[in-house]
Design an enzyme around this catalytic site. Sequence first.
Site, PDB file in Angstrom:
ATOM      1  N   ARG A 211       0.852  -1.298   0.119  1.00 19.88           N
ATOM      2  CA  ARG A 211      -0.012  -0.099  -0.137  1.00 19.88           C
ATOM      3  C   ARG A 211       0.750   1.164  -0.112  1.00 19.88           C
ATOM      4  O   ARG A 211       0.549   2.349  -0.218  1.00 19.88           O
ATOM      5  CB  ARG A 211      -0.772  -0.038   1.267  1.00 19.88           C
ATOM      6  CG  ARG A 211      -2.090  -1.124   0.999  1.00 19.88           C
ATOM      7  CD  ARG A 211      -2.590  -1.227   2.238  1.00 19.88           C
ATOM      8  NE  ARG A 211      -3.448  -2.445   2.541  1.00 19.88           N
ATOM      9  CZ  ARG A 211      -4.693  -2.468   2.368  1.00 19.88           C
ATOM     10  NH1 ARG A 211      -5.336  -1.416   1.964  1.00 19.88           N
ATOM     11  NH2 ARG A 211      -5.235  -3.686   2.148  1.00 19.88           N
TER      12      ARG A 211
ATOM     13  N   TRP B 108       3.164   6.304   6.560  1.00 21.44           N
ATOM     14  CA  TRP B 108       3.249   7.080   5.226  1.00 21.44           C
ATOM     15  C   TRP B 108       3.003   8.416   6.047  1.00 21.44           C
ATOM     16  O   TRP B 108       1.993   8.978   6.261  1.00 21.44           O
ATOM     17  CB  TRP B 108       2.375   6.859   4.184  1.00 21.44           C
ATOM     18  CG  TRP B 108       1.972   7.407   3.058  1.00 21.44           C
ATOM     19  CD1 TRP B 108       2.693   6.934   1.938  1.00 21.44           C
ATOM     20  CD2 TRP B 108       1.418   8.483   2.465  1.00 21.44           C
ATOM     21  NE1 TRP B 108       2.496   7.625   0.648  1.00 21.44           N
ATOM     22  CE2 TRP B 108       1.901   8.722   1.288  1.00 21.44           C
ATOM     23  CE3 TRP B 108       0.908   9.558   3.270  1.00 21.44           C
ATOM     24  CZ2 TRP B 108       1.394  10.172   0.569  1.00 21.44           C
ATOM     25  CZ3 TRP B 108       0.278  10.682   2.600  1.00 21.44           C
ATOM     26  CH2 TRP B 108       0.725  11.016   1.256  1.00 21.44           C
TER      27      TRP B 108
ATOM     28  N   ASN C 216      -3.533   5.716  12.365  1.00 19.80           N
ATOM     29  CA  ASN C 216      -3.627   5.763  10.875  1.00 19.80           C
ATOM     30  C   ASN C 216      -4.581   7.302  10.714  1.00 19.80           C
ATOM     31  O   ASN C 216      -5.518   7.314  11.332  1.00 19.80           O
ATOM     32  CB  ASN C 216      -4.129   4.801  10.096  1.00 19.80           C
ATOM     33  CG  ASN C 216      -3.272   3.779  10.059  1.00 19.80           C
ATOM     34  OD1 ASN C 216      -2.012   3.789  10.300  1.00 19.80           O
ATOM     35  ND2 ASN C 216      -3.573   2.507   9.364  1.00 19.80           N
ATOM     36  N   GLY C 217      -4.295   8.083   9.849  1.00 21.05           N
ATOM     37  CA  GLY C 217      -5.140   9.224   9.875  1.00 21.05           C
ATOM     38  C   GLY C 217      -4.560  10.661  10.305  1.00 21.05           C
ATOM     39  O   GLY C 217      -3.262  10.604  10.400  1.00 21.05           O
TER      40      GLY C 217
ATOM     41  N   GLU D 180      -6.438   8.948 -18.322  1.00 20.65           N
ATOM     42  CA  GLU D 180      -6.035   7.739 -17.849  1.00 20.65           C
ATOM     43  C   GLU D 180      -4.454   7.345 -18.316  1.00 20.65           C
ATOM     44  O   GLU D 180      -3.666   7.201 -17.293  1.00 20.65           O
ATOM     45  CB  GLU D 180      -6.964   6.408 -18.157  1.00 20.65           C
ATOM     46  CG  GLU D 180      -6.503   5.009 -17.491  1.00 20.65           C
ATOM     47  CD  GLU D 180      -6.479   5.312 -15.988  1.00 20.65           C
ATOM     48  OE1 GLU D 180      -6.932   6.270 -15.445  1.00 20.65           O
ATOM     49  OE2 GLU D 180      -5.666   4.098 -15.446  1.00 20.65           O
TER      50      GLU D 180
ATOM     51  N   LYS E 114      -1.190   7.358 -15.682  1.00 21.09           N
ATOM     52  CA  LYS E 114      -0.315   6.066 -15.460  1.00 21.09           C
ATOM     53  C   LYS E 114       0.932   6.569 -15.682  1.00 21.09           C
ATOM     54  O   LYS E 114       1.963   6.386 -15.389  1.00 21.09           O
ATOM     55  CB  LYS E 114      -0.836   5.069 -16.633  1.00 21.09           C
ATOM     56  CG  LYS E 114      -2.067   4.320 -16.401  1.00 21.09           C
ATOM     57  CD  LYS E 114      -1.949   3.290 -15.182  1.00 21.09           C
ATOM     58  CE  LYS E 114      -2.570   3.898 -14.196  1.00 21.09           C
ATOM     59  NZ  LYS E 114      -4.067   3.931 -13.655  1.00 21.09           N
TER      60      LYS E 114
ATOM     61  N   LYS F   6      -1.471   3.029  -2.035  1.00 19.47           N
ATOM     62  CA  LYS F   6      -2.587   2.314  -2.929  1.00 19.47           C
ATOM     63  C   LYS F   6      -3.857   2.731  -2.320  1.00 19.47           C
ATOM     64  O   LYS F   6      -4.824   2.846  -3.206  1.00 19.47           O
ATOM     65  CB  LYS F   6      -2.448   0.918  -2.515  1.00 19.47           C
ATOM     66  CG  LYS F   6      -3.431  -0.105  -3.464  1.00 19.47           C
ATOM     67  CD  LYS F   6      -3.045  -0.060  -4.640  1.00 19.47           C
ATOM     68  CE  LYS F   6      -4.213  -0.779  -5.436  1.00 19.47           C
ATOM     69  NZ  LYS F   6      -3.946  -0.126  -7.090  1.00 19.47           N
TER      70      LYS F   6
HETATM   71  C1  AGP Z   1      -4.450   4.941 -10.048  1.00 19.38           C
HETATM   72  O1  AGP Z   1      -3.564   4.377 -11.057  1.00 19.38           O
HETATM   73  C2  AGP Z   1      -4.159   5.894  -9.028  1.00 19.38           C
HETATM   74  N1  AGP Z   1      -3.387   4.991  -7.931  1.00 19.38           N
HETATM   75  C3  AGP Z   1      -5.343   6.355  -8.048  1.00 19.38           C
HETATM   76  O2  AGP Z   1      -5.557   7.606  -8.968  1.00 19.38           O
HETATM   77  C4  AGP Z   1      -6.605   5.598  -7.735  1.00 19.38           C
HETATM   78  O3  AGP Z   1      -7.406   5.291  -8.974  1.00 19.38           O
HETATM   79  C5  AGP Z   1      -7.367   6.525  -6.936  1.00 19.38           C
HETATM   80  O4  AGP Z   1      -6.471   6.959  -5.563  1.00 19.38           O
HETATM   81  C6  AGP Z   1      -8.679   5.937  -6.456  1.00 19.38           C
HETATM   82  O5  AGP Z   1      -8.638   4.787  -5.778  1.00 19.38           O
HETATM   83  P1  AGP Z   1      -9.691   3.759  -5.467  1.00 19.38           P
HETATM   84  O6  AGP Z   1     -10.327   3.336  -6.845  1.00 19.38           O
HETATM   85  O7  AGP Z   1      -9.333   2.711  -4.692  1.00 19.38           O
HETATM   86  O8  AGP Z   1     -10.855   4.615  -4.954  1.00 19.38           O
END
Ligand code: AGP
Length: 602
Positions: free
Chosen positions: A29, A77, A103-104, A481, A485, A597
């Site tokens: 993540r 993070w 977390n948060g 998109e 990427k 993630k």
């Molecule tokens: C996609 O490549 C990204 N890592 C990111 O934009 C992701 O799509 C976005 O954070 C939404 O995540 P989710 O679909 O888990 O809500």
Amino acid sequence: MHMCGIMGYVGPKQAAEVLLGGLKRLEYRGYDSAGIALEDEGSIYLRRKAGALRVLEEVLAESPPPPSHIGIGHTRWATHGGVSDRNAHPHTDCKGENAIVHNGIIENADELRAELLNAGHVLRSETDSELVAHLLETGPADLRVRLSEVARRCEGAYALLVMDVHQPDRLVAVRRTSPIAIGATENEAYVASGAIALAPWLSECIYLDDGEIADIRPGKIEVFRLEDLEPIAKTLHPIEGDGELPDAGEHGTFYRKELMEQPIAWRRVMAGRLDDVGQVNLRDDGIDQEFLRSVERIVFLAMGSSLHACQMAVERLAEVVHLPAQAELASEFRDTRTFLEPGTLAIAVSQSGETIDTLAALRHARDLGAKVLSLVNAPASTIARESDYVLDLRAGFEISVASTKAFTTQVIALELLTAALAQARACPLPPTDLHALRAVPTVAEDFLAAFHLPKELIETCAQAPGVIFLGRGQDLSLAREGSLKLKELSYVWSEAFAAGELKHGPLALVDQRVPVIVCVTDPRHAVKLRSSLAEATARGAYGVAVGSKLGATLQVTLPLKERIGAYLLGALPLQLLAVEVAEARGCPIDQPRNLAKSVTVE
Ligand code: AGP
């Protein structure tokens, strides 16, 4: 943050081993430091290291931790305070009796810090999280009651897991927005920020909901309302996976594996929902004809790639079902919308089902009176649990931070929903579209086996000051998109524009160093896009066309022409371009810098 990982254990096993095992499963993540705290004969043993979990493991291998049967661990993070050993979690109080992981973000941290400093506490980190450990120094002896009082004083979003050396048979966890999963066997208990971390030891778990606090002892989990400590009955959910850590195998990275696996995921998302004669049936998902006919308007709520899938769906709904729909950036939605028209269905789209912006937007839509349908890849996630209807994406675990198969399965699930809405309203999709949908997995397998991007393009992009993606209509979402990427994986600056905008400013960016990639999976826009490309190549740009022939330097021809089929196939070269440019630049593929993630912090 799910961006951080939480792991806790109490039971007969060596806690350090369980904590490291769980944290390893949360590694994908994204995080920047790691640590564990154990109860050690009435005091707290603490080890924290900036960097990968591996660094912490090396330290622990050199000087092994004490035997202990209770502990908490964390992968951080950074939000408040830089990446350093002392900012890593767990944190302890002045006396070293309470240890916490968090977390948060605690939004009233400044106020709490001032109060603690005034009272003579010595703070050793720059984090908001450490404050919780110090707040736990005073108050009722019972850890659950004490944490409930502290939690009520903390504003913001959090998941907290705490231990007290004087109560070495229990952990206490509390949740406001950030996820917590808990499970027990007869004589032990486990806690984690994601159920995937529990899979080696458990087959089911409960999920804390917002405003709940859990008392966790070996073999016994009790959950209470944070507000008044009234007990709550919880439902057990199955944990997916067999406990084996997924392996990237011959693909080398999860991104490449997940990219190549897409045809399999596409078959799964369609299975039982689209039959051989082109009939779409979502009854097993609880979506019936009556409901489909009752929808008058749709608001999509999502972030990142998930939003791009929604933008494609808006185009399709307008074209096929003539249903007004809009795709809203979830993070903006709740600040800008004060009403929703009656009959509006809110559709939350999220791979993880935990994205805080999407969750907050969903809650806002509910408050405004909308019914909520969610499309998630984690049917037990918070977003799914808070929705009236759920469509499971069935993409399988997506480990790579940059989404591939979740994005394309979202596109398919939304196309199935569009088709179901069309069929329920007697405005069916052209049969060729459904034919393309059924054919696309097999066509994609052949396409992926044979497709190669020229080295020249990869090198040009790898050295480019920027890359521009263009599209119109459905292809604007595909361009976005492709651009997302590329920037996520390769850190090459890039942007997507509606092709019509080019002459209104962005064209000033174009010269021979700036590749221009035109998405043209909807041939109706080919003529106009040809002109846009010509304007860029006339200024020396390396031009790429994905879809219809535009006279580009590189033409990527797609073996399906129907719009949905071409769109899905068009995503593949863009996904490949991103990874190949990233590899050429030596970037880490599965965990790009600064990203996580699932984004559970606003
Ligand atoms: C996609 O490549 C990204 N890592 C990111 O934009 C992701 O799509 C976005 O954070 C939404 O995540 P989710 O679909 O888990 O809500």
